[in-house]
Enzyme design. Structure first.
Site, PDB file in Angstrom:
ATOM      1  N   CYS A 116      45.012  46.259   5.519  1.00 26.65           N
ATOM      2  CA  CYS A 116      45.458  44.904   5.878  1.00 26.65           C
ATOM      3  C   CYS A 116      44.686  43.820   5.125  1.00 26.65           C
ATOM      4  O   CYS A 116      45.151  42.692   5.007  1.00 26.65           O
ATOM      5  CB  CYS A 116      45.311  44.678   7.375  1.00 26.65           C
ATOM      6  SG  CYS A 116      46.179  45.910   8.338  1.00 26.65           S
ATOM      7  N   HIS A 258      44.739  37.530  10.524  1.00 27.65           N
ATOM      8  CA  HIS A 258      45.608  38.698  10.460  1.00 27.65           C
ATOM      9  C   HIS A 258      46.377  38.802  11.781  1.00 27.65           C
ATOM     10  O   HIS A 258      45.833  38.535  12.848  1.00 27.65           O
ATOM     11  CB  HIS A 258      44.755  39.954  10.230  1.00 27.65           C
ATOM     12  CG  HIS A 258      45.579  41.188  10.122  1.00 27.65           C
ATOM     13  ND1 HIS A 258      46.615  41.282   9.236  1.00 27.65           N
ATOM     14  CD2 HIS A 258      45.534  42.365  10.787  1.00 27.65           C
ATOM     15  CE1 HIS A 258      47.183  42.470   9.362  1.00 27.65           C
ATOM     16  NE2 HIS A 258      46.543  43.141  10.298  1.00 27.65           N
ATOM     17  N   ASN A 288      52.679  43.586  12.897  1.00 31.55           N
ATOM     18  CA  ASN A 288      51.614  43.708  11.899  1.00 31.55           C
ATOM     19  C   ASN A 288      52.199  44.225  10.581  1.00 31.55           C
ATOM     20  O   ASN A 288      52.661  45.358  10.516  1.00 31.55           O
ATOM     21  CB  ASN A 288      50.565  44.684  12.464  1.00 31.55           C
ATOM     22  CG  ASN A 288      49.397  44.919  11.532  1.00 31.55           C
ATOM     23  OD1 ASN A 288      49.396  44.480  10.385  1.00 31.55           O
ATOM     24  ND2 ASN A 288      48.406  45.635  12.036  1.00 31.55           N
TER      25      ASN A 288
END
Ligand code: UT7
Length: 331
Positions: A116, A258, A288
């Site tokens: 990520c 994030h 996500n």
């Protein structure tokens, strides 16, 4: 000799049109919209069609950013793709994007694997490439087809992820006033590498009948443990990026953390000194999207007019590895 600086010329996105809602998931696994909403904040996520790969959505995001930047693909000197869901182990997805953009001139292309955090790692790498004089215009993409590596029978992970791609053109400037990258901060700690991973398909456990049967080509996560470290490291990262940029967190116009879980975003927001309205949230729409998350957030914030020329924005990411990364950019 004149010093090189780096400006963000444009940002772009591609979001696959197909939506998978929590109610759709209720029919697939033992879950409820209520559980997913209260535990994660996610209401829906976008999923690519079966025939689409990461390079397809990366190329569409690239076309969007090239059009917004008003430059030709032939003006690029490098393509860098941050992804953990590449088309294949090799060649890099960046090379496949180069082919799909039909670029005739010579350039260099490679992928970044930092989960990520890949896009923010990419900002650090591309900034160094441009500052050193290696290149002038770089296409940096964060693109993921998480749905292809999801175990659709595992309710603890399949409700969390989504697909998407975001892109940025970073360009050389000699005008310090145009400099966009005010700071970058990167971190990693491999002792956590077995808390979030895909076990099979690499050299340790190549594909076999057993790995397919046992669903070992899909994401495995120890959610609770990831949660705790994510909050700590994202808070640290936001503060560090601001300190390196010589500003306070309250001087930021927008914080784009994030987007894995609304509870993580809120916990980070409480610990970083910043007004809640300055925290960007789109986890409810997308879930996500790993390395695509922060760049899609930034691009949407620009398109929605939440930030404008001169705004200071902090991106923070956290993911498998564990890796974490943050930067302060001035638009
Ligand atoms: O991109 C990298 C960063 N990733 C992250 O940051 C993810 C971090 N982790 C999280 O977001 C959260 O830990 C999760 C959303 C993954 C899980 O939330 P939690 O509050 O930590 O729940 P839990 O894992 O402790 O599970 C609580 C209960 C369990 O049942 P028991 O053992 O208490 O009976 C789970 O089996 O919830 C159950 N559960 C579900 N129930 C309904 C887990 N998933 C589901 C589900 N629907 N989808």
């Amino acid at each position: 000799m004149k010093e090189n600086y780096v400006k963000i010329t444009a940002t772009g996105t591609y979001i696959p049109p197909k939506i998978l809602t929590n109610f759709n998931l209720e029919k697939m696994v033992d879950t409820t919209d209520e559980w997913i909403t209260t535990r994660t904040g996610i209401k829906e996520r976008h999923i690519v069609e079966e025939t689409f790969s990461t390079s397809d959505i990366a190329t569409l995001a690239a076309k969007d950013v090239l059009q917004k930047a008003n430059i030709s693909a032939e003006d690029l000197d490098a393509i860098v793709v941050a992804t953990i869901t590449p088309d294949m182990l090799f060649p890099s997805t960046a090379c496949i994007v180069q082919k799909k953009l039909n670029i005739q001139k010579e350039l260099f292309a490679f992928d970044i694997s930092a989960a990520c955090s890949g896009f923010v790692y990419g900002i650090a790498i591309v900034t160094s490439m441009i500052k050193s004089g290696l290149c002038n215009n770089v296409l940096l993409i964060g693109a993921e087809t998480m749905s292809k590596f999801t175990n659709w029978k595992d309710r603890t992970t399949c409700v969390l992820f989504g697909d998407g791609a975001g892109a940025m053109i970073l360009s050389k400037t000699e005008d310090k006033n145009e400099n966009s990258i005010l700071s970058v901060f990167l971190g990693a700690d491999g002792k956590y590498s077995d808390l979030l991973y895909i076990p099979a398909g690499g050299s340790r456990m190549p594909a076999s009948e057993k790995t397919v049967k046992e669903n070992l080509h899909t994401i495995i996560m120890s959610g609770k443990e990831v949660f705790k470290v994510a909050v700590t490291k994202m808070v640290e990262s936001a503060k560090k990026a601001c300190e390196l940029a010589g500003i306070k967190t309250k001087d930021l116009d927008l914080l784009i953390p994030h987007q894995a879980n609304l509870r993580i975003i809120n916990a980070v927001g409480e610990r970083v000194e910043i007004e809640p309205e300055k925290i960007f949230v789109n986890v409810q729409k997308y879930g996500n999207m790993s390395s695509a998350t922060t760049i899609i957030g930034l691009s949407e914030a620009i398109d929605e007019g939440r930030v404008k020329k001169g705004s200071k924005v902090c991106l923070i990411s956290f993911g498998a590895g564990f890796t974490w990364a943050s930067c302060v950019v001035r638009l």
